[in-house]
Design an enzyme around this catalytic site. Structure first.
Site, mmCIF file in Angstrom:
data_model
loop_
_atom_site.group_PDB
_atom_site.id
_atom_site.type_symbol
_atom_site.label_atom_id
_atom_site.label_comp_id
_atom_site.label_asym_id
_atom_site.label_seq_id
_atom_site.Cartn_x
_atom_site.Cartn_y
_atom_site.Cartn_z
ATOM 1 N N TYR A 13 0.363 -7.706 -5.121
ATOM 2 C CA TYR A 13 1.495 -6.870 -5.549
ATOM 3 C C TYR A 13 2.696 -7.731 -5.918
ATOM 4 C CZ TYR A 13 4.626 -2.751 -5.348
ATOM 5 O OH TYR A 13 5.525 -1.743 -5.633
ATOM 6 N N SER B 142 9.816 -3.966 -8.780
ATOM 7 C CA SER B 142 9.994 -3.697 -7.350
ATOM 8 C C SER B 142 10.931 -4.763 -6.797
ATOM 9 C CB SER B 142 8.636 -3.812 -6.648
ATOM 10 O OG SER B 142 8.779 -3.856 -5.246
HETATM 11 P P1 NAD Z 1 2.588 6.941 -6.453
HETATM 12 O O1 NAD Z 1 1.321 6.507 -5.797
HETATM 13 O O2 NAD Z 1 3.312 8.139 -5.952
HETATM 14 O O3 NAD Z 1 2.339 7.174 -8.007
HETATM 15 C C1 NAD Z 1 1.600 6.270 -8.771
HETATM 16 C C2 NAD Z 1 1.243 6.938 -10.075
HETATM 17 O O4 NAD Z 1 0.424 6.015 -10.817
HETATM 18 C C3 NAD Z 1 0.405 8.208 -9.905
HETATM 19 O O5 NAD Z 1 0.743 9.119 -10.941
HETATM 20 C C4 NAD Z 1 -1.024 7.705 -10.078
HETATM 21 O O6 NAD Z 1 -1.929 8.695 -10.506
HETATM 22 C C5 NAD Z 1 -0.794 6.665 -11.143
HETATM 23 N N1 NAD Z 1 -1.851 5.670 -11.213
HETATM 24 C C6 NAD Z 1 -2.365 4.892 -10.221
HETATM 25 N N2 NAD Z 1 -3.351 4.123 -10.702
HETATM 26 C C7 NAD Z 1 -3.444 4.397 -12.018
HETATM 27 C C8 NAD Z 1 -4.286 3.930 -13.060
HETATM 28 N N3 NAD Z 1 -5.242 3.009 -12.846
HETATM 29 N N4 NAD Z 1 -4.118 4.451 -14.292
HETATM 30 C C9 NAD Z 1 -3.191 5.406 -14.534
HETATM 31 N N5 NAD Z 1 -2.376 5.878 -13.592
HETATM 32 C C10 NAD Z 1 -2.501 5.391 -12.347
HETATM 33 O O7 NAD Z 1 3.504 5.644 -6.435
HETATM 34 P P2 NAD Z 1 5.077 5.430 -6.629
HETATM 35 O O8 NAD Z 1 5.632 5.010 -5.332
HETATM 36 O O9 NAD Z 1 5.698 6.565 -7.362
HETATM 37 O O10 NAD Z 1 5.048 4.123 -7.544
HETATM 38 C C11 NAD Z 1 5.393 4.116 -8.914
HETATM 39 C C12 NAD Z 1 5.778 2.709 -9.302
HETATM 40 O O11 NAD Z 1 6.943 2.315 -8.587
HETATM 41 C C13 NAD Z 1 4.697 1.668 -8.992
HETATM 42 O O12 NAD Z 1 4.643 0.716 -10.039
HETATM 43 C C14 NAD Z 1 5.210 1.022 -7.728
HETATM 44 O O13 NAD Z 1 4.743 -0.282 -7.573
HETATM 45 C C15 NAD Z 1 6.699 1.072 -7.970
HETATM 46 N N6 NAD Z 1 7.508 0.943 -6.755
HETATM 47 C C16 NAD Z 1 7.399 1.870 -5.757
HETATM 48 C C17 NAD Z 1 8.197 1.712 -4.627
HETATM 49 C C18 NAD Z 1 8.159 2.697 -3.488
HETATM 50 O O14 NAD Z 1 8.796 2.406 -2.461
HETATM 51 N N7 NAD Z 1 7.497 3.824 -3.616
HETATM 52 C C19 NAD Z 1 9.073 0.631 -4.527
HETATM 53 C C20 NAD Z 1 9.147 -0.274 -5.555
HETATM 54 C C21 NAD Z 1 8.353 -0.100 -6.679
#
Ligand code: NAD
Length: 262
Positions: free
Chosen positions: A157, A144
């Site tokens: 985080y 991130s």
């Molecule tokens: P999201 O909530 O849409 O998806 C998260 C996914 O992880 C889902 O499929 C969920 O079921 C799964 N998950 C959660 N806990 C879990 C567990 N204990 N075991 C197995 N699966 C699990 O989130 P997202 O925004 O798509 O985030 C995906 C990644 O990208 C994360 O690591 C997040 O930190 C990172 N990220 C997101 C953003 C953003 O702005 N959305 C920015 C930077 C980084």
């Protein structure tokens, strides 16, 4: 024939958001897949069938909880048995919780460290032996902008994502003389369920409409004033899996609308 046909990939947290877009991008290039994450069984079954039929690849699902090392180990065994091998590992599953450090619930800290950081240690240590045996592999850790800079109220985080960037560098050094690469991607705001929750919280807290809360969120951090799309992150993962990216090692690649350029 896609650029990745014949390859097998594991993408954690791929039932939603960024992980799903990454899974789709890899499948489009012909990679067989293990998808993972939570959700309703019928929806996941439909997703699995859609990916398989749309792209003509093998898709298996494993609901392992990334907070549980025993379940992670079983998932890696499952993927290897069903797909024959694992060439590409994308550590994407992640969770968020927001509170000042002195009020941060201990169980939320432990959960965030487990899912956002320790899970990647476990998947990497379990997959590396077979990648080393074949002398080819791609490991991509979805970190991130918070892997590079901090924000208030996100102690767990930010600590986990900085840790993930550090882990990425060590794995890249330990594999530097092989055809295995390990890199991190550092997205800024991407409009997924994880961020929707933060927008809703902000709208409620500041008495804003959802659209206003979105604009406020972007204005605070992301100079482009636009969200990064999950599909753009999928494309970057596909590029990191290509031979052209074979000397990108231990990088933390930003895709953040300028967030960390400030
Ligand atoms: P999201 O909530 O849409 O998806 C998260 C996914 O992880 C889902 O499929 C969920 O079921 C799964 N998950 C959660 N806990 C879990 C567990 N204990 N075991 C197995 N699966 C699990 O989130 P997202 O925004 O798509 O985030 C995906 C990644 O990208 C994360 O690591 C997040 O930190 C990172 N990220 C997101 C953003 C953003 O702005 N959305 C920015 C930077 C980084």
């Amino acid at each position: 024939m896609g650029a990745l046909s014949g390859k097998a990939a594991v993408v954690t947290g791929s039932t939603s958001g960024i992980g799903l877009a990454i899974a789709r991008a890899l499948a489009r290039e012909g990679a067989d897949l293990l998808i993972n994450g939570f959700g309703e069984a019928p929806l996941i079954a439909r997703l699995k069938d859609q990916l398989a039929s749309e792209y003509g690849v093998k898709v298996v699902y494993d609901g392992a909880d990334m907070a549980r090392p025993d379940q992670i180990e079983a998932m890696i065994e499952h993927a290897t048995a069903e797909l024959g091998k694992i060439d590409i590992l994308v550590n994407n599953a992640g969770i968020q919780f927001v509170a000042p450090v002195h009020e941060f619930p201990i169980e939320r800290w432990d959960a965030i460290l487990a899912v956002n950081l320790s899970a990647a240690f476990h998947t990497i240590r379990l997959v590396l032996p077979q990648m080393l045996a074949r002398d080819w592999g791609r490991i991509v850790n979805i970190a991130s902008a918070h892997g590079l800079v901090a924000s208030v109220n996100k102690s767990a985080y930010v600590a986990a994502k900085h840790g993930l960037v550090g882990l990425t560098k060590v794995v890249a050094l330990e594999t530097a003389r092989t055809r295995i690469t390990c890199n991190a991607i550092c997205p800024g705001w991407v409009l997924t369920p994880l961020v929707h929750k933060q927008i809703e919280d902000r709208a409620a807290r500041e008495g804003l409409a959802l659209e206003e809360a979105k604009r406020a969120l972007l204005a605070e951090k992301q100079p482009s004033l636009e969200f990064v799309s999950p599909e753009d992150i999928g494309s970057l993962v596909v590029f990191l899996c290509s031979e052209a990216a074979s000397q990108i090692r231990g990088a933390a690649l930003t895709i953040d609308g300028g967030w960390t350029a400030q």
